[in-house]
Design an enzyme around this catalytic site. Structure first.
Site, PDB file in Angstrom:
ATOM      1  NE  ARG A 188       2.575  -0.798  -4.017  1.00 52.10           N
ATOM      2  CZ  ARG A 188       3.022  -1.747  -3.207  1.00 52.10           C
ATOM      3  NH1 ARG A 188       3.386  -2.916  -3.709  1.00 52.10           N
ATOM      4  NH2 ARG A 188       3.093  -1.535  -1.915  1.00 52.10           N
ATOM      5  CE  LYS A 193       3.391  -1.483   2.468  1.00 53.44           C
ATOM      6  NZ  LYS A 193       4.377  -2.589   2.515  1.00 53.44           N
ATOM      7  CG  HIS A 232       3.979  -6.867   6.253  1.00 48.71           C
ATOM      8  ND1 HIS A 232       4.681  -7.618   5.328  1.00 48.71           N
ATOM      9  CD2 HIS A 232       3.480  -5.805   5.579  1.00 48.71           C
ATOM     10  CE1 HIS A 232       4.618  -7.019   4.149  1.00 48.71           C
ATOM     11  NE2 HIS A 232       3.892  -5.939   4.268  1.00 48.71           N
ATOM     12  CG  PHE A 256       3.132  -5.752  -5.576  1.00 49.97           C
ATOM     13  CD1 PHE A 256       2.790  -4.927  -6.634  1.00 49.97           C
ATOM     14  CD2 PHE A 256       2.195  -5.969  -4.580  1.00 49.97           C
ATOM     15  CE1 PHE A 256       1.549  -4.321  -6.705  1.00 49.97           C
ATOM     16  CE2 PHE A 256       0.942  -5.366  -4.640  1.00 49.97           C
ATOM     17  CZ  PHE A 256       0.616  -4.537  -5.701  1.00 49.97           C
ATOM     18  N   GLY A 284      13.807 -16.601  -7.809  1.00 44.63           N
ATOM     19  CA  GLY A 284      12.455 -16.166  -7.494  1.00 44.63           C
ATOM     20  C   GLY A 284      12.073 -14.888  -8.215  1.00 44.63           C
ATOM     21  NE  ARG A 285       5.516 -14.628  -8.738  1.00 42.28           N
ATOM     22  CZ  ARG A 285       4.386 -14.957  -8.132  1.00 42.28           C
ATOM     23  NH1 ARG A 285       4.163 -14.559  -6.895  1.00 42.28           N
ATOM     24  NH2 ARG A 285       3.476 -15.693  -8.744  1.00 42.28           N
ATOM     25  CG  ASP A 329      17.267 -19.874  -5.622  1.00 43.45           C
ATOM     26  OD1 ASP A 329      16.852 -18.708  -5.753  1.00 43.45           O
ATOM     27  OD2 ASP A 329      16.550 -20.812  -5.248  1.00 43.45           O
ATOM     28  CG  ASP A 372      10.309  -9.257   7.506  1.00 47.22           C
ATOM     29  OD1 ASP A 372       9.667  -8.407   8.128  1.00 47.22           O
ATOM     30  OD2 ASP A 372       9.836 -10.356   7.182  1.00 47.22           O
TER      31      ASP A 372
END
Length: 352
Positions: free
Chosen positions: A16, A75, A93, A132, A192-193, A213, A267
């Site tokens: 990307r 990244k 992050h 993204f 959400g996305r 949600d 995560d």
């Protein structure tokens, strides 16, 4: 003069990019200098940036870039412990209790650089200006369905690789699931996305997902409804107060229908991980980790899912981000000022 330096990504399988040649041309017209590093991996050819008027630099040359250049990537940087002297735009992050994040912040503190974390570029109402998420959700659901189909046949989930486009990904999921009944699925964060992307993939495959949600998770758990679905997609970013959706004791239940968890938010290194059944991201070569055997339970936790659709995800993200890049000459205000303030708050924790 503002100088944006687009570095080559150094992570394996990362194709990307956060700006298109057309976007770079718009910045150049605005008076921003744009340098783009050579990269054979980037989904958009280096030559297109050269034709747009960008300066082309060797791969990895950002380390010797002028001190006032803004180094732009997506990244993580190589984990070599070197002090970071530049201002970096990337996904760090580092602000949610991630253990590796403290080391990154320490490198910025040692070098005097600044992190403008792409996750924390927000408007005045606190909404992210670019993400993204949709394609992460779409690709994460696709890999999870492939994993469920392989599991149902008693096989291991196959390795995945970048798809030429969305149509090719859809075809791969259909081929994997051919002849199998459609599984039930539950999406947390469906508004959400990320959740929208996961739900859209399910719908494209003929699955009507249960959409949850904030209202459905507000009581904090436990969540037996999740265990009643074959597929569960976690599309909620880990943060203080996020409930645990699937506890170890839930996974131990022999009567659960749950077979695959698509931890799209992914995560595992966070203290607030809502799926505390694994401790490391999975990979393209091994997309799932088996966390229980009887009945089987696999977790899909690839942390660069949008790279499976590098063309669509790059164009989408770059289009969202470009208005903010056009404001790079005002780093003390707006989205950039807010991102700098967030960095300052967290880097104080690691400064001597």
């Amino acid at each position: 003069m503002t100088h944006l330096w687009v570095r080559a990504e150094e992570r394996a399988n990362e194709r990307r990019v956060g700006i298109t040649p057309e976007g770079a041309a718009a910045l150049l017209e605005r008076g921003v200098a744009v340098t783009v590093e050579e990269s054979a991996d980037r989904i958009l050819p280096t030559g297109d940036y050269a034709q747009a008027g960008c300066t082309i630099a060797p791969r990895g040359a950002w380390r010797e870039a002028p001190r006032d250049a803004l180094i732009f990537g997506l990244k993580e940087l190589p984990d070599d412990g070197t002090p970071l002297v530049h201002r970096h735009i990337m996904f760090g992050h580092a602000y949610k209790g991630q253990h590796a994040g403290r080391a990154l912040l320490a490198r910025f503190a040692a070098g005097g650089g600044t992190l403008y974390d792409l996750e924390y570029l927000v408007d005045a109402e606190g909404r992210r200006v670019a993400a993204f998420g949709y394609w992460a959700g779409y690709a994460g659901a696709a890999v999870s369905l492939i994993a469920r189909a392989a599991q149902a046949r008693g096989a291991a989930c196959p390795a995945v690789d970048a798809f030429p486009d969305k149509a090719a990904m859809d075809a791969a999921v259909r081929d994997a699931a051919a002849g199998l009944p459609a599984p039930s699925a539950l999406v947390v964060g469906a508004a959400g996305r990320v959740g929208t992307g996961a739900a859209d993939l399910c719908t494209a495959m003929g699955i009507a997902p249960t959409r949850w949600d904030m209202a459905e998770t507000a009581h904090g758990g436990p969540f037996p409804e999740i265990l009643a679905h074959e597929l569960f997609f976690n599309c909620i970013l880990a943060r203080p107060g996020t409930p645990v959706f699937v506890r170890p004791e839930d996974a131990d239940r022999g009567d659960r229908a749950l077979r695959v968890i698509g931890d799209i938010a992914c995560d595992p290194d966070s203290d607030y991980n809502p799926v505390p059944l694994y401790d490391a991201a999975t990979t393209w070569a091994a997309p799932v980790v088996r966390v229980r055997e009887t009945p089987p339970l696999d977790v899909m936790a690839i942390d660069n899912l949008p790279s499976l659709l590098p063309l669509e995800s790059s164009r989408d993200f770059a289009g969202q981000l470009l208005p903010s890049l056009m404001a790079l000459d005002s780093l003390d205000a707006g989205v950039w000022g807010r991102a700098a303030a967030e960095f300052d708050k967290h880097v104080r924790e690691v400064r001597p």
